[in-house]
Design a protein around this motif. Sequence first.
Motif, PDB file in Angstrom:
ATOM      1  N   PHE A  27       0.856  -1.180   0.000  1.00 25.22           N
ATOM      2  CA  PHE A  27       0.000   0.000   0.000  1.00 25.22           C
ATOM      3  C   PHE A  27       0.898   1.236   0.000  1.00 25.22           C
ATOM      4  O   PHE A  27       1.526   1.554   1.005  1.00 25.22           O
ATOM      5  N   ILE A  30      -3.416   5.124   1.178  1.00 25.20           N
ATOM      6  CA  ILE A  30      -4.820   4.735   1.302  1.00 25.20           C
ATOM      7  C   ILE A  30      -5.567   5.873   1.984  1.00 25.20           C
ATOM      8  O   ILE A  30      -5.057   6.486   2.924  1.00 25.20           O
ATOM      9  N   THR A 232     -13.157   5.199  -1.319  1.00 21.10           N
ATOM     10  CA  THR A 232     -11.829   4.892  -0.791  1.00 21.10           C
ATOM     11  C   THR A 232     -10.880   4.738  -1.968  1.00 21.10           C
ATOM     12  O   THR A 232     -11.241   4.165  -2.997  1.00 21.10           O
ATOM     13  N   VAL A 234      -6.841   3.491  -2.922  1.00 22.51           N
ATOM     14  CA  VAL A 234      -5.568   2.915  -2.508  1.00 22.51           C
ATOM     15  C   VAL A 234      -4.636   2.924  -3.717  1.00 22.51           C
ATOM     16  O   VAL A 234      -5.073   2.772  -4.858  1.00 22.51           O
TER      17      VAL A 234
END
Length: 267
Positions: A27, A30, A232, A234
């Motif tokens: 990641f 995020i 969201t 990421v």
Amino acid sequence: MTTAPTARPGEADVRPAGPPDSRPHAFRSIGTVAGAATVHGVHGAAGRTHWKCFAGRRQLDSPTEAVEWASIPPGGLSGEHRHTRTEEIYLILQGHGEFLFNGVPHRVGPGSLALTAPGNVHGLRNTGDTDLDWWVVETLSPGTDAVLSGADLTPGVPAMGDAVIYDLFKERTVSTDGVFTGPLRQIEAVDLDAGQRTALGRADAELAVFVHSGEGRATAADGTAADLSADTCVTLGADTLTRFEARTPLRLLVVTLALPQLSAEAS
């Protein structure tokens, strides 16, 4: 991208696994649109814009300027401006409006994907009765990247082109070949039913993933996990693999951001 059999969702938390020095950076960033800034007079336009930056040059290894979200209210306008150094997509998430391209309006709605190459003027007007939200990914053209890195290259002045607009929700996968020359290579819509999962990752590219609708969970190969909900975003590092699991019907929007040195070696 691969699709695997159904799997049981895990707990609702975000946690890393293993010592920090041993974990790959799956990641890169995020975040959600919560806490978006209110900006007045974007590109010289009257009115306000809600704006959130998810990732930029500090988080990504590809020549990516920014991965962002923006929203304007009914009657709002994101002002027209000329792109001289970057290539940019606008992907409409909700609402209806007009994509202004070199002075010509084009009707857009959810799923409309507009590509703007350097040399062109673009903007966006909300003509509907709800907020107009869109996802923005802006990358450096090879000429701009060369100038910033000190390479021996003098970019020419690109010619103005025609509007390039797709319906991503209908076409599912869109290549930027013939329009962009930089790292932004492909945009894809991935739909999962509740209980389904898929794995996303590229050896030669970073991925930007936006949750358009639904709920789920993302789990990296190192065990790092994050709960997902609508709005969201990421970003995933190159040479990593992340599993996405759908708790409800889940729509993911995926942008491929190639790392030039890796994609060159792969070819």
